[in-house]
Design an enzyme around this catalytic site. Sequence first.
Site, mmCIF file in Angstrom:
data_model
loop_
_atom_site.group_PDB
_atom_site.id
_atom_site.type_symbol
_atom_site.label_atom_id
_atom_site.label_comp_id
_atom_site.label_asym_id
_atom_site.label_seq_id
_atom_site.Cartn_x
_atom_site.Cartn_y
_atom_site.Cartn_z
ATOM 1 N N ARG A 1 0.981 2.526 2.005
ATOM 2 C CA ARG A 1 0.239 1.365 1.810
ATOM 3 C C ARG A 1 -1.332 1.317 3.688
ATOM 4 O O ARG A 1 -1.508 1.373 2.952
ATOM 5 C CB ARG A 1 1.696 0.304 1.885
ATOM 6 N N HIS B 1 -4.997 1.140 2.708
ATOM 7 C CA HIS B 1 -5.331 0.155 2.932
ATOM 8 C C HIS B 1 -6.037 0.851 4.243
ATOM 9 O O HIS B 1 -7.804 -0.019 4.499
ATOM 10 C CB HIS B 1 -4.383 -0.839 3.806
ATOM 11 N N ASP B 2 -6.538 1.280 4.684
ATOM 12 C CA ASP B 2 -7.366 1.901 5.935
ATOM 13 C C ASP B 2 -8.826 2.836 5.227
ATOM 14 O O ASP B 2 -9.423 2.362 6.010
ATOM 15 C CB ASP B 2 -6.398 3.111 6.879
ATOM 16 N N GLY C 1 -14.293 3.389 6.445
ATOM 17 C CA GLY C 1 -13.062 4.041 5.325
ATOM 18 C C GLY C 1 -11.865 4.132 6.494
ATOM 19 O O GLY C 1 -11.106 3.905 7.209
ATOM 20 N N ASP D 1 -10.437 5.403 8.550
ATOM 21 C CA ASP D 1 -11.586 5.223 10.471
ATOM 22 C C ASP D 1 -10.000 5.268 11.340
ATOM 23 O O ASP D 1 -11.082 4.346 12.743
ATOM 24 C CB ASP D 1 -12.966 4.665 10.818
ATOM 25 N N SER E 1 -9.119 2.259 11.660
ATOM 26 C CA SER E 1 -9.113 0.714 11.620
ATOM 27 C C SER E 1 -8.337 -0.328 11.869
ATOM 28 O O SER E 1 -8.060 -1.153 12.176
ATOM 29 C CB SER E 1 -10.864 0.165 11.863
ATOM 30 N N ASN F 1 -3.083 -7.500 4.751
ATOM 31 C CA ASN F 1 -2.287 -6.818 5.364
ATOM 32 C C ASN F 1 -0.888 -7.049 6.506
ATOM 33 O O ASN F 1 -0.501 -6.432 6.949
ATOM 34 C CB ASN F 1 -3.028 -6.312 6.864
ATOM 35 N N PRO G 1 -8.632 -5.444 -3.351
ATOM 36 C CA PRO G 1 -7.852 -5.621 -4.635
ATOM 37 C C PRO G 1 -6.759 -6.592 -4.478
ATOM 38 O O PRO G 1 -5.568 -6.719 -4.407
ATOM 39 C CB PRO G 1 -7.634 -4.508 -5.920
ATOM 40 N N HIS H 1 2.215 3.088 -5.636
ATOM 41 C CA HIS H 1 4.209 2.326 -6.320
ATOM 42 C C HIS H 1 5.024 2.544 -6.998
ATOM 43 O O HIS H 1 5.754 1.966 -7.610
ATOM 44 C CB HIS H 1 3.022 1.164 -7.284
ATOM 45 N N THR H 2 5.346 3.785 -6.909
ATOM 46 C CA THR H 2 6.219 4.719 -7.023
ATOM 47 C C THR H 2 7.699 4.239 -5.924
ATOM 48 O O THR H 2 8.684 4.929 -5.923
ATOM 49 C CB THR H 2 6.149 6.259 -7.322
ATOM 50 N N ASP I 1 8.137 10.387 -7.229
ATOM 51 C CA ASP I 1 7.728 10.503 -8.968
ATOM 52 C C ASP I 1 7.286 9.812 -9.641
ATOM 53 O O ASP I 1 7.014 9.214 -9.278
ATOM 54 C CB ASP I 1 9.588 11.073 -9.076
HETATM 55 C C1 HEM Z 1 -5.378 -2.332 -7.447
HETATM 56 C C2 HEM Z 1 -5.064 -1.530 -6.611
HETATM 57 C C3 HEM Z 1 -3.904 -2.191 -5.915
HETATM 58 C C4 HEM Z 1 -2.909 -3.293 -5.611
HETATM 59 C C5 HEM Z 1 -3.622 -4.473 -6.161
HETATM 60 C C6 HEM Z 1 -2.567 -2.910 -4.125
HETATM 61 C C7 HEM Z 1 -1.043 -4.611 -4.650
HETATM 62 C C8 HEM Z 1 -0.414 -4.170 -4.092
HETATM 63 C C9 HEM Z 1 0.669 -5.123 -3.202
HETATM 64 C C10 HEM Z 1 0.012 -7.038 -3.641
HETATM 65 C C11 HEM Z 1 1.939 -4.293 -2.684
HETATM 66 C C12 HEM Z 1 2.555 -5.626 -1.784
HETATM 67 C C13 HEM Z 1 2.744 -5.493 -0.898
HETATM 68 C C14 HEM Z 1 4.144 -7.304 -0.335
HETATM 69 O O1 HEM Z 1 4.538 -7.529 -1.000
HETATM 70 O O2 HEM Z 1 4.376 -6.351 1.041
HETATM 71 C C15 HEM Z 1 1.857 -3.228 -2.376
HETATM 72 C C16 HEM Z 1 2.386 -3.133 -2.137
HETATM 73 C C17 HEM Z 1 2.501 -0.882 -2.107
HETATM 74 N N1 HEM Z 1 1.442 -0.650 -2.245
HETATM 75 FE FE1 HEM Z 1 0.095 -1.123 -3.595
HETATM 76 N N2 HEM Z 1 -1.772 -1.801 -4.034
HETATM 77 C C18 HEM Z 1 -2.886 -0.608 -4.688
HETATM 78 C C19 HEM Z 1 -3.195 0.147 -4.858
HETATM 79 C C20 HEM Z 1 -1.878 1.274 -3.924
HETATM 80 C C21 HEM Z 1 -2.495 2.402 -3.945
HETATM 81 C C22 HEM Z 1 -3.334 3.341 -3.589
HETATM 82 C C23 HEM Z 1 -1.171 2.719 -3.003
HETATM 83 C C24 HEM Z 1 -1.118 3.790 -2.441
HETATM 84 C C25 HEM Z 1 -1.607 5.482 -2.522
HETATM 85 C C26 HEM Z 1 -0.634 1.777 -2.612
HETATM 86 C C27 HEM Z 1 0.833 1.772 -2.103
HETATM 87 C C28 HEM Z 1 1.614 1.043 -1.725
HETATM 88 C C29 HEM Z 1 3.291 1.151 -1.601
HETATM 89 C C30 HEM Z 1 3.836 1.987 -1.428
HETATM 90 C C31 HEM Z 1 3.124 -0.630 -1.420
HETATM 91 C C32 HEM Z 1 4.720 -0.647 -0.590
HETATM 92 C C33 HEM Z 1 4.872 -1.436 0.733
HETATM 93 C C34 HEM Z 1 6.065 -1.242 1.339
HETATM 94 O O3 HEM Z 1 6.755 -1.492 0.552
HETATM 95 O O4 HEM Z 1 6.442 -1.459 2.480
HETATM 96 N N3 HEM Z 1 -0.819 0.878 -3.026
HETATM 97 N N4 HEM Z 1 0.629 -3.419 -3.230
HETATM 98 C C1 LIG Z 2 0.459 -12.979 10.899
HETATM 99 C C2 LIG Z 2 1.930 -12.182 10.664
HETATM 100 O O1 LIG Z 2 2.769 -11.856 10.020
HETATM 101 N N1 LIG Z 2 0.717 -10.625 11.507
HETATM 102 C C3 LIG Z 2 1.501 -9.208 11.202
HETATM 103 C C4 LIG Z 2 0.378 -8.336 10.958
HETATM 104 O O2 LIG Z 2 1.110 -7.275 11.293
HETATM 105 C C5 LIG Z 2 1.699 -7.182 12.037
HETATM 106 C C6 LIG Z 2 1.857 -5.655 12.291
HETATM 107 O O3 LIG Z 2 3.354 -5.137 11.655
HETATM 108 C C7 LIG Z 2 2.945 -8.095 12.605
HETATM 109 O O4 LIG Z 2 2.394 -7.574 14.162
HETATM 110 C C8 LIG Z 2 2.014 -9.034 12.541
HETATM 111 O O5 LIG Z 2 2.980 -10.423 13.112
#
Ligand code: HEM
Ligand SMILES: CC(=O)N[C@H]1CO[C@H](CO)[C@@H](O)[C@@H]1O
Length: 343
Positions: free
Chosen positions: A69, A73-74, A91, A93, A95, A110, A176, A206-207, A268
């Site tokens: 993730r 995001h980066d 992109g 970078d 940041s 984020n 998005p 999202h696997t 997977d």
């Molecule tokens: C249209 C594109 C995408 C959307 C709308 C999206 C949206 C989201 C959302 C809403 C979450 C849940 C965050 C949370 O509840 O904290 C999430 C989690 C996650 N996303 Fe995406 N995502 C997208 C693309 C991607 C891509 C391209 C990747 C990686 C290649 C990715 C990897 C992940 C991972 C690994 C999580 C789980 C994070 C965790 O368990 O800490 N996502 N995503």
């Molecule tokens: C407001 C908030 O929850 N910010 C968090 C953003 O992410 C950093 C890094 O995990 C957290 O330390 C902050 O608390």
Amino acid sequence: MSSSSVALVVFALALVFATLSHQCHGGEVPLQVGYYRGKCPLADVEAIVGGVVKAWYKRDPTIPAALLRMQFHDCFVNLFSFNFFFLVFKGCDASILLDGSSSEKTSVPNLSVRGYEIIDAAKSAVETICPGEVSCADIIVMATRDAVALGGGGWYIVQTGRRDGTVSLAKNVDLPSPSISVSDSIKAFAKKGLDATDMVYLLGGHTVGITHCSFILDRLYNFQNTGKPDPTMDSSLLAALRQRCPQNASVDSSVNLDQNPLSSMTVDNSYYRKIAMNKGILKIDQELALDPLSNSTVSAIANGFDFSTKFGQAMIKLGGVDVLTGKQGEIRSSCRAINKPSK
Ligand code: HEM
Ligand SMILES: CC(=O)N[C@H]1CO[C@H](CO)[C@@H](O)[C@@H]1O
Ligand SMILES: *[C@@H]1O[C@H](CO)[C@@H](O)[C@H](O)[C@H]1NC(C)=O
Ligand SMILES: *[C@@H]1O[C@H](CO)[C@@H](O)[C@H](O)[C@H]1NC(C)=O
């Protein structure tokens, strides 16, 4: 000239600069495989990063999700931000790592990005042996690759030579929404030079990992203001998720993005098999399996054997989005702060 036409001229000039800098951007100094070979004669930079990730993974198997993730995001912040007259292209970078009240970290999408401590640990490990040479942007990409391999995905060869960005503003974050349509998502990825197939593979991230209930409550209780759940969701999944995510709960619980309990932490193709069974969690996950723009790719991956290879290739492509190279940007000494204030 009136002030509005002055503004117009300034904006037009900025666009010209933007076009020019975009054309030579990254073009002169491409990323390369093994950039750090010879830069740190006594150290194998990729092995040092790999060792740190492995040690952390042993304590926390959710690290592949955190780093996937983070890399997404980066690399996926807005294509450009308005910085005085010049548009700064951004992109992969690093940041996202910057501390500070207005940096990307504090912006809404984020809030739940994790893994900053692993990047800090890898950075200090490489700085000890090879100070001032290894960018935080490269560390994110190398560490994510290592975590994916540890999490059961394939090992892929990453390119390196990125430099770190020196600007971070919360308004740059342009991610998005989970309710984005497949066609809008294809457009958003296309803006970064990633095609529809890349997008389908990258969503395979999202696997692993979780979402908070708050991102799916609408699907469970009031889909598109119908007062009913999303009709595309499998009914047993709906019942289970309503248990897990009550309507007016005071805590925002988490739900596995991959609904196969045996592989919810494994990189997977199980995500694709689940969404093909109407067991997608986020709306975009489910839409991917239903929309004619992506459904054939989804079923090919669900029934295929080369997910790991193709996912790695898509991650390499994601890692090339609007990078800084050569004399652009800087090598940060701490991943959390830029070296000197930008002009
Ligand atoms: C249209 C594109 C995408 C959307 C709308 C999206 C949206 C989201 C959302 C809403 C979450 C849940 C965050 C949370 O509840 O904290 C999430 C989690 C996650 N996303 Fe995406 N995502 C997208 C693309 C991607 C891509 C391209 C990747 C990686 C290649 C990715 C990897 C992940 C991972 C690994 C999580 C789980 C994070 C965790 O368990 O800490 N996502 N995503
Ligand atoms: C407001 C908030 O929850 N910010 C968090 C953003 O992410 C950093 C890094 O995990 C957290 O330390 C902050 O608390
Ligand atoms: C939840 O809150 C809504 C209003 O926000 C209310 O209409 C509904 O009855 C509540 N549901 C439960 C189960 O408490
Ligand atoms: C994809 O969706 C279209 C339109 O609904 C359908 O005709 C087609 O059979 C689907 N393809 C697959 C592989 O499911």
